[in-house]
Scaffold this motif. Structure first.
Motif, short mmCIF file in Angstrom:
data_model
loop_
_atom_site.label_atom_id
_atom_site.label_comp_id
_atom_site.label_asym_id
_atom_site.label_seq_id
_atom_site.Cartn_x
_atom_site.Cartn_y
_atom_site.Cartn_z
N ALA A 17 1.35 -0.93 0.29
CA ALA A 17 -0.02 -0.17 -0.15
C ALA A 17 0.86 1.45 -0.20
O ALA A 17 0.41 2.44 -0.68
CB ALA A 17 -0.79 0.09 1.30
N ARG A 18 2.04 1.21 0.12
CA ARG A 18 2.58 2.42 1.30
C ARG A 18 3.12 2.61 -0.69
O ARG A 18 3.45 3.67 -0.77
CB ARG A 18 3.97 2.50 1.84
N HIS A 19 4.04 1.74 -1.28
CA HIS A 19 4.20 1.58 -2.10
C HIS A 19 4.01 2.06 -3.31
O HIS A 19 4.52 2.83 -4.36
CB HIS A 19 5.22 1.02 -2.49
N ILE A 20 2.73 1.74 -4.11
CA ILE A 20 1.65 2.87 -4.94
C ILE A 20 2.08 3.42 -4.44
O ILE A 20 1.53 4.24 -4.95
CB ILE A 20 0.08 1.29 -4.56
N ARG A 21 1.19 3.63 -3.22
CA ARG A 21 0.64 5.55 -2.93
C ARG A 21 2.37 6.28 -3.61
O ARG A 21 2.01 6.99 -3.99
CB ARG A 21 0.82 5.66 -0.97
N LYS A 22 3.30 5.74 -3.15
CA LYS A 22 4.16 6.53 -3.43
C LYS A 22 4.54 6.70 -4.72
O LYS A 22 4.71 7.74 -5.55
CB LYS A 22 5.95 5.30 -2.98
N PRO A 27 1.19 14.63 -10.19
CA PRO A 27 2.38 16.16 -9.85
C PRO A 27 1.41 16.69 -8.38
O PRO A 27 2.15 18.21 -8.04
CB PRO A 27 2.87 16.56 -10.82
N ASP A 28 0.14 16.81 -9.60
CA ASP A 28 -0.51 17.76 -8.61
C ASP A 28 -1.20 17.52 -7.26
O ASP A 28 -2.45 18.27 -6.50
CB ASP A 28 -2.23 18.28 -9.58
N GLY A 29 -1.02 16.44 -6.48
CA GLY A 29 -1.02 15.80 -5.44
C GLY A 29 -2.27 14.95 -5.19
O GLY A 29 -2.79 14.76 -4.24
N GLN A 30 -2.70 14.52 -6.51
CA GLN A 30 -4.39 13.80 -6.66
C GLN A 30 -3.46 12.33 -6.10
O GLN A 30 -1.95 12.14 -6.53
CB GLN A 30 -4.60 14.00 -7.38
N ALA A 31 -4.47 10.84 -5.78
CA ALA A 31 -4.20 10.28 -5.71
C ALA A 31 -2.81 8.72 -6.29
O ALA A 31 -2.63 8.37 -6.23
CB ALA A 31 -5.40 8.78 -4.37
N GLY A 32 -3.88 9.29 -7.47
CA GLY A 32 -3.85 8.30 -8.40
C GLY A 32 -4.31 7.23 -8.32
O GLY A 32 -5.15 6.68 -9.23
N LYS A 33 -4.42 6.08 -7.52
CA LYS A 33 -5.53 5.43 -7.22
C LYS A 33 -5.88 5.45 -5.84
O LYS A 33 -5.88 5.70 -4.57
CB LYS A 33 -4.34 4.29 -7.49
N LYS A 34 -7.27 4.49 -5.79
CA LYS A 34 -7.92 4.47 -4.84
C LYS A 34 -7.28 3.16 -3.90
O LYS A 34 -7.00 2.20 -4.32
CB LYS A 34 -9.09 4.19 -4.49
N THR A 64 4.38 -0.46 19.29
CA THR A 64 4.35 -1.66 18.22
C THR A 64 3.96 -1.58 16.74
O THR A 64 4.55 -1.77 15.69
CB THR A 64 4.29 -2.82 18.07
N GLN A 65 3.20 -0.11 16.97
CA GLN A 65 2.30 0.80 15.57
C GLN A 65 3.58 1.95 15.02
O GLN A 65 3.98 2.31 15.42
CB GLN A 65 1.20 1.02 15.47
N PRO A 66 3.49 1.32 13.84
CA PRO A 66 5.45 2.10 13.37
C PRO A 66 4.91 3.19 12.81
O PRO A 66 5.66 4.86 12.35
CB PRO A 66 5.98 1.06 11.66
N TYR A 67 3.27 3.05 12.64
CA TYR A 67 2.70 4.41 11.90
C TYR A 67 1.57 5.31 13.04
O TYR A 67 1.06 3.87 13.52
CB TYR A 67 1.98 4.42 10.34
N GLU A 68 1.87 6.40 13.01
CA GLU A 68 1.27 6.73 13.92
C GLU A 68 -0.72 6.99 13.14
O GLU A 68 -0.75 6.56 11.76
CB GLU A 68 1.29 8.92 14.28
N ASN A 69 -1.75 6.81 13.93
CA ASN A 69 -2.88 6.88 13.24
C ASN A 69 -2.90 7.69 12.63
O ASN A 69 -3.96 7.77 11.08
CB ASN A 69 -3.98 6.53 14.78
N ASN A 75 -2.22 9.70 3.88
CA ASN A 75 -1.27 9.04 2.99
C ASN A 75 -2.71 8.33 2.35
O ASN A 75 -1.94 7.93 1.14
CB ASN A 75 -0.78 8.17 2.83
N ARG A 76 -4.16 8.83 2.25
CA ARG A 76 -5.31 8.15 1.42
C ARG A 76 -5.62 6.85 1.40
O ARG A 76 -5.57 6.00 0.16
CB ARG A 76 -5.37 8.94 -0.20
N ILE A 77 -4.65 5.97 2.31
CA ILE A 77 -5.02 4.59 2.64
C ILE A 77 -6.02 4.57 3.49
O ILE A 77 -5.80 4.75 4.70
CB ILE A 77 -3.80 4.08 3.01
#
Length: 442
Positions: A17-22, A27-34, A64-69, A75-77
């Motif tokens: 999920a993280r790498h798809i988002r990346k 360029p305009d800030g849109q997500a590209g994929k849901k 144990t949670q590497p990312y904040e809620n 990141n629109r996940i």
């Protein structure tokens, strides 16, 4: 907007999920994929390998949670809590146990593993658990909060999760009986010298290790809770309050049995992690490679390979089709307080090829050893196991790629030195032991 649905929020699914988002952000800030991450276990991703340290008091679950809620929304996940009961690939629809549905354009199955159960009577009683999921940790805390509530625990199965659970219970001074089917601990993987050293190490921690011993049944009290186990070979009854089932894992894919997705032991995939159904992929513990690389197993329940699959599949989904190539095998673990690393291939006594020769060195304190595997005809270095010694992954990866010979590896161990103090004391001893073995062989 293309909708990517990932079933499973473990290391594979979250990395994907993280790498798809990346890769797909515009360029305009849109997500590209849901992107939607589906999980029935927890709402947020956590480090599964850290579960033991929560019980041992070294960290809290939040640690144990590497990312904040807020990370997921930023990141629109999208996160969906629910259990997928059925997958309809024709209509690209997921059916949930709760009764609702979800449509996808591309589906990724990343559902991980579940503990093996072998039909033992009593295996579903209260107080019987694995140590694979957050719910297992909650269950253990309920039934074994201390040695006053839990007078004894029995662990069934001698793998890495079994030794972790033994260490956890040991940290709260709960007596442990450890039933291992094999004649020596993890001897299907470890050479004899290493396996025997771990046997002694487990016993030195006052754990009742029973080798060549099988579980016959788990007995219940009047409330449907564990009260004892029966040993198959002798009929001995051992009173206990907790039974840990750690006899390995299998891919968690029961919900796919009535789908058109081809499954074997796991979800069958090609080198691009594609299933037989277009737009459906599988990664992580539940994926079964139809063309495994080298000596690698078709199913690998390993943290870092799951992460690698997530990274590779993200490239494919975002238009840069890429095969999964995990490279040289490596892994690490911990046997109580002894750290273990392996690079390349060092086979145990079972399944060891005829051409594989071993050099084994063990320190006199019985907590440090290395085993170096090499080809007996060509002397090419094949792999190394280390216990109680830290060595650099990059160095061994390079030597394996360069097909260095065993003499070179032994002579240049200082270049793989991750702990300078170790080699200042033992490097000469290792080299001298190797030379003595050469004289005996010649």
């Amino acid at each position: 907007m293309e909708h990517i649905v990932i079933i499973g929020n473990g290391i594979s699914g979250v990395t994907l999920a993280r790498h798809i988002r990346k890769l797909s952000s515009q360029p305009d800030g849109q997500a590209g994929k849901k992107i939607t991450l589906v999980s029935a276990e927890t709402e947020y991703f956590f480090s599964r390998t850290a579960l033991m340290y929560i019980y041992m008091g070294h960290m809290t679950f939040e640690h144990t949670q590497p990312y904040e809620n807020w990370f997921w929304e930023k990141n629109r996940i999208e996160l969906k809590k629910g259990y997928v009961k059925k997958v309809e690939t024709q209509s690209k629809t997921l059916h949930f146990a709760e009764g609702n549905t979800l449509q996808y354009d591309k589906l990724v199955i990343a559902t991980g593993s579940k503990p093996n159960k072998f039909g033992w009577p009593g295996q579903d009683l209260e107080g019987v658990m694995g140590m694979y999921h957050k719910q297992d940790l909650d269950n253990l805390e309920k039934h074994a909060p201390n040695n006053k509530v839990c007078k004894r625990a029995v662990i069934v199965g001698g793998g890495l999760i079994g030794i972790e659970l033994a260490e956890m219970l040991n940290s709260r001074n709960i007596p442990v009986t450890f039933l291992v089917r094999e004649a020596s601990f993890w001897n299907g993987v470890l050479p004899e010298g290493e396996s025997q050293m771990i046997n002694r190490h487990i016993k030195n921690h006052h754990i009742d290790l029973r080798l060549s011993t099988n579980l016959k049944e788990i007995k219940s009290d009047e409330n449907g809770t564990v009260k004892s186990i029966i040993i198959e070979e002798t009929g001995e009854e051992i009173l206990c309050d907790v039974v840990g089932l750690t006899a390995g894992v299998t891919p968690n894919i029961d919900f796919l049995k009535d789908s058109e997705i081809e499954i074997g032991k796991g979800v069958k995939v090609n080198r691009f992690l594609e299933t037989n159904i277009p737009d459906v992929y599988a990664i992580g513990d539940c994926a079964e490679q139809q063309e495994p690389s080298g000596n690698r197993r078709p199913v690998e329940a390993v943290w870092y390979t799951g992460r690698m699959m997530g990274e590779v599949l993200a490239q494919t989904i975002c238009g840069n089709k890429m095969p999964y190539n995990p490279g040289h095998w490596f892994n690490s673990a911990k046997f109580m307080d002894i750290e273990y690393q392996t690079y390349g291939w060092v086979f145990g006594e079972k399944g060891r090829p005829d051409y594989e020769q071993h050099f084994h060195w063990k320190h006199s304190d019985d907590t440090k050893c290395i085993t170096v595997a090499y080809h007996k005809d060509t002397n090419v270095f094949l792999g190394i196991n280390t216990f109680g010694i830290r060595l650099k992954h990059e160095t061994f990866d390079k030597w394996l790629t360069e097909k260095r010979d065993v003499d070179y590896v032994i002579s240049n161990l200082k270049d793989a030195n991750f702990d300078p103090e170790f080699y200042a004391r033992y490097e000469d001893e290792i080299r001298a032991a190797y030379k003595r073995q050469l004289l005996l062989v010649e």
